[in-house]
Design a protein around this motif. Structure first.
Motif, PDB file in Angstrom:
ATOM      1  N   LEU A   1       0.836  -1.204   0.000  1.00 15.53           N
ATOM      2  CA  LEU A   1       0.000   0.000   0.000  1.00 15.53           C
ATOM      3  C   LEU A   1       0.870   1.253   0.000  1.00 15.53           C
ATOM      4  N   LYS A   2       0.293   2.349  -0.459  1.00 15.22           N
ATOM      5  CA  LYS A   2       0.996   3.641  -0.420  1.00 15.22           C
ATOM      6  C   LYS A   2       1.233   4.050   1.030  1.00 15.22           C
ATOM      7  N   THR A   3       2.317   4.784   1.247  1.00 19.75           N
ATOM      8  CA  THR A   3       2.642   5.195   2.621  1.00 19.75           C
ATOM      9  C   THR A   3       1.567   6.104   3.218  1.00 19.75           C
ATOM     10  N   SER A   4       0.758   6.719   2.373  1.00 25.01           N
ATOM     11  CA  SER A   4      -0.305   7.609   2.854  1.00 25.01           C
ATOM     12  C   SER A   4      -1.595   6.856   3.186  1.00 25.01           C
ATOM     13  N   ASP A   5      -1.627   5.542   2.917  1.00 23.67           N
ATOM     14  CA  ASP A   5      -2.843   4.747   3.137  1.00 23.67           C
ATOM     15  C   ASP A   5      -3.106   4.607   4.638  1.00 23.67           C
ATOM     16  N   LYS A   6      -4.307   5.017   5.071  1.00 19.61           N
ATOM     17  CA  LYS A   6      -4.658   5.000   6.499  1.00 19.61           C
ATOM     18  C   LYS A   6      -4.647   3.585   7.073  1.00 19.61           C
ATOM     19  N   ARG A   7      -4.999   2.593   6.248  1.00 21.23           N
ATOM     20  CA  ARG A   7      -5.011   1.201   6.727  1.00 21.23           C
ATOM     21  C   ARG A   7      -3.594   0.736   7.044  1.00 21.23           C
ATOM     22  N   LEU A   8      -2.652   1.075   6.150  1.00 24.38           N
ATOM     23  CA  LEU A   8      -1.249   0.743   6.406  1.00 24.38           C
ATOM     24  C   LEU A   8      -0.745   1.454   7.656  1.00 24.38           C
ATOM     25  N   GLN A   9      -1.078   2.722   7.789  1.00 25.96           N
ATOM     26  CA  GLN A   9      -0.615   3.503   8.947  1.00 25.96           C
ATOM     27  C   GLN A   9      -1.158   2.934  10.253  1.00 25.96           C
ATOM     28  N   TRP A  10      -2.402   2.441  10.233  1.00 28.02           N
ATOM     29  CA  TRP A  10      -2.991   1.855  11.430  1.00 28.02           C
ATOM     30  C   TRP A  10      -2.215   0.611  11.854  1.00 28.02           C
ATOM     31  N   ILE A  11      -1.897  -0.243  10.870  1.00 27.53           N
ATOM     32  CA  ILE A  11      -1.141  -1.467  11.171  1.00 27.53           C
ATOM     33  C   ILE A  11       0.280  -1.118  11.607  1.00 27.53           C
ATOM     34  N   GLN A  12       0.895  -0.133  10.935  1.00 27.73           N
ATOM     35  CA  GLN A  12       2.249   0.290  11.307  1.00 27.73           C
ATOM     36  C   GLN A  12       2.294   0.816  12.739  1.00 27.73           C
ATOM     37  N   ASN A  13       1.281   1.566  13.122  1.00 28.23           N
ATOM     38  CA  ASN A  13       1.231   2.124  14.475  1.00 28.23           C
ATOM     39  C   ASN A  13       1.238   1.014  15.528  1.00 28.23           C
ATOM     40  N   LEU A  14       0.469  -0.038  15.269  1.00 27.10           N
ATOM     41  CA  LEU A  14       0.431  -1.163  16.204  1.00 27.10           C
ATOM     42  C   LEU A  14       1.755  -1.922  16.198  1.00 27.10           C
ATOM     43  N   ARG A  15       2.326  -2.137  14.995  1.00 29.74           N
ATOM     44  CA  ARG A  15       3.622  -2.833  14.892  1.00 29.74           C
ATOM     45  C   ARG A  15       4.705  -2.063  15.641  1.00 29.74           C
ATOM     46  N   ASP A  16       4.717  -0.730  15.480  1.00 36.87           N
ATOM     47  CA  ASP A  16       5.752   0.097  16.113  1.00 36.87           C
ATOM     48  C   ASP A  16       5.639   0.079  17.637  1.00 36.87           C
ATOM     49  N   GLU A  17       4.406   0.020  18.151  1.00 40.00           N
ATOM     50  CA  GLU A  17       4.220  -0.062  19.606  1.00 40.00           C
ATOM     51  C   GLU A  17       4.745  -1.396  20.144  1.00 40.00           C
TER      52      GLU A  17
END
Length: 600
Positions: free
Chosen positions: A513-529
């Motif tokens: 997905l594009k880096t601006s995709d909200k779905r990707l950002q949601w998953i990334q946020n959880l992964r980063d935590e």
């Protein structure tokens, strides 16, 4: 044997039954006093096997997905209830309702058999006829206890009386000093009675704390005033304000349920001595619709579990449900006395149910305003998840050259991180695959105590995703899993690689997905935590190992020998339990003696 033949040959005995879909995923676990009668009631046998027309839409949908079933015979309907509850908790079937609130609530108690009794906190029954309990408290029990010791001149600590010597508490006027002074039991009883009245009357306690906070503020002791303010807020947090006040000392546990199309809430209110002392609630995701009978059953079984509560009281519920008599009989065994489940029709008891339902409605309204379901629905649609991912567990591992290897699990629920549910694990495996297998296996083993979530997210790629799926399937658990990892740049997957993109893996698809995709950002946020939690625990573990290593070095064990021990035994914790002979065979008798003496 076909499904139809299996259903027609079911025994006329109590047990549990399980329905599975075409992929072997568990759809539903049910109990039955008579397996043959219960299971056959779901089906119509002519002209072909299909769902009975008498079923609700929710159950009809389940039956239409069922292609196979299993059953287990037990001795009684009571045993079937217990087994059904255990399997639902461990396996999280799609069409069963799962409540996660498995906390045991604390009680404040006092042992009246002591010469100078003091108040303390317990979550279990203390076998003594001289014990008096107050509670339960959903939050604020520790704050209430601290407050009464701040206001009343009681024996502050268990060890105080043993010292036989006046201490600081006496000097600051927080204790009468019975350890050394001849304090009469009548004078001490006055302080106990004051404390008891403050515990029973939260309004009186809060007014006393308010007076003390204002005194601190006038004396410019702002830090102490702020601490009291926070204490008061915590004490008030679980309190439902009500004008309902019974003239008698009546005690009730009150349960009520309200629901929307996608969510339900169970409200529990605790009335003691005619006053509401605390309340709590739990949200439930209705993935496939509401079943009031199952929801009341799960709520009562989950709250009382299999241990007699310190205070046994009648239960008030909002409406009748099918298994009421069965649950009542089950609770009678737990309570060791007749359990009463009452559906009030009039009067103040009916008003209590109305109050609980009013609060449930308000909680649902507030939940709708705060819960961002849009992003959850988008992730569900993208990854083809069976359930809306309201509760998610995310896993990551961390180590440094095989040292201080740890795993971490973070939990995201209802739009925020639930830090109380975070878990960390010490790991023995040396490679990434083995570490993740160890972490996930530990979590699966704890499903009987803490139920599965709606979704697992792994920090890793397709290999780790397949590992997770295999572990779940081997344990009969149907749970969605996705993984997220950096694509490899220059054959490496460094997080620092600027051009590297995160890739999402599901069982059937791979998404870039594009880096601006909200779905990707949601998953990334959880992964980063999860990554942050793993790194933090790794650093803490590494620091402890380094300190222990330095201490061993000071006792004459060289760094090379310490590394040899760690390579062989894995951790210092394991080394503590190794025998003298085992260490001698690896190093020598002198070093073995030094190490054994060090750990003594």
């Amino acid at each position: 044997m076909t499904l139809k033949e299996k259903i027609q040959q079911l025994p006329d005995k109590p047990g549990i039954y399980q329905y599975f879909d075409k992929n072997g995923h568990l759809l539903y676990v049910g109990k039955a006093k008579n397996l043959a009668n219960r299971v056959k009631s779901y089906w119509q046998f002519t002209p072909e096997l299909c769902a009975s027309s008498q079923l609700s839409l929710r159950i009809k949908k389940m039956i239409n997905q069922t292609v196979s079933m299993n059953y287990i015979i037990v001795n009684s309907e009571h045993d079937a209830l217990i087994l059904e509850n255990s399997l639902i908790k461990q396996l999280g079937p799609k069409y069963n309702i799962l409540l996660r609130d498995d906390k045991t609530y604390p009680y404040i108690y006092i042992d009246n058999s002591q010469d100078y009794p003091r108040f303390d906190i317990t979550r279990k029954i203390i076998r003594s006829k001289d014990i008096t309990y107050y509670g339960p408290y959903s939050v604020g029990a520790r704050d209430i206890l601290s407050s009464i010791y701040d206001i009343c001149k009681l024996v502050q600590k268990k060890a105080c009386l043993k010292s036989k010597k006046l201490c600081l508490y006496y000097q600051i006027d927080k204790c009468l000093g019975p350890c050394e002074l001849p304090v009469s039991k009548e004078r001490y009883a006055q302080e106990v009675n004051l404390a008891t009245s403050l515990i029973k009357n939260k309004k009186l306690l809060l007014s006393k704390l308010q007076e003390k906070m204002e005194f601190y503020a006038e004396e410019l002791r702002f830090e102490e005033a702020a601490q009291l303010r926070d204490t008061m807020e915590r004490i008030e947090r679980s309190h439902i304000k009500s004008e309902i006040d019974f003239a008698t000392n009546e005690n009730y546990d009150i349960f009520a349920i309200e629901s929307s199309q996608t969510r339900a809430v169970v409200v529990k209110i605790f009335m003691r001595h005619g006053k509401i002392i605390s309340s709590t609630h739990e949200y439930i995701n209705l993935n496939e619709g509401l079943d009031t009978n199952e929801l009341y059953s799960r709520a009562l079984l989950g709250f009382y579990k299999d241990e007699k509560p310190p205070i046994v009281v009648p239960l008030l519920i909002g409406e009748d449900f099918e298994d009421k008599e069965l649950i009542q009989n089950y609770l009678t065994n737990i309570f060791e006395q007749k359990a009463q489940i009452i559906i009030p029709q009039r009067g103040k008891k009916k008003d209590l149910i109305a109050l609980a339902k009013l609060n449930a409605t308000e909680l649902l309204k507030r939940d709708k305003e705060t819960l961002n379901t849009k992003i959850l629905q988008e992730v569900q649609e993208l990854c083809q998840l069976q359930k809306l991912p309201n509760r998610v567990e995310v896993f990551d591992n961390s180590h440094m050259s095989g040292v201080a290897t740890v795993g971490a699990m973070i939990v995201y629920e209802n739009g925020k991180f639930d830090k109380k549910s975070y878990r960390t694990y010490h790991l023995d495996a040396r490679d990434e695959y083995g570490q993740m297998r160890e972490t996930l296996t530990k979590r699966v083993e704890s499903f009987s105590k803490s139920s599965p979530p709606d979704l697992w997210i792994l920090d890793g790629g397709a290999t780790l995703l397949k590992l997770a799926v295999d572990i779940l399937q081997s344990n009969g658990i149907n749970l969605d899993v996705i993984a997220i990892s950096k694509e490899k740049v220059d054959a490496k997957a460094h997080r620092a690689k600027g051009k590297a993109q995160d890739i999402i893996y599901t069982r059937d698809e791979v998404f870039r997905l594009k880096t601006s995709d909200k779905r990707l950002q949601w998953i990334q946020n959880l992964r980063d935590e999860a990554h942050r939690a793993a790194i933090t625990f790794h650093k803490k573990t590494k620091l402890k190992l380094d300190q222990e290593s330095k201490l061993l070095s000071l006792h004459g064990i060289s760094p090379a020998k310490i590394q040899k021990l760690l390579n062989h035994y894995g951790t210092f914790e394991a080394l503590k339990n190794v025998t003298f002979d085992d260490i001698s065979s690896l190093l020598n008798t002198k070093d073995a003696k030094t190490i054994k003496n060090f750990y003594k």
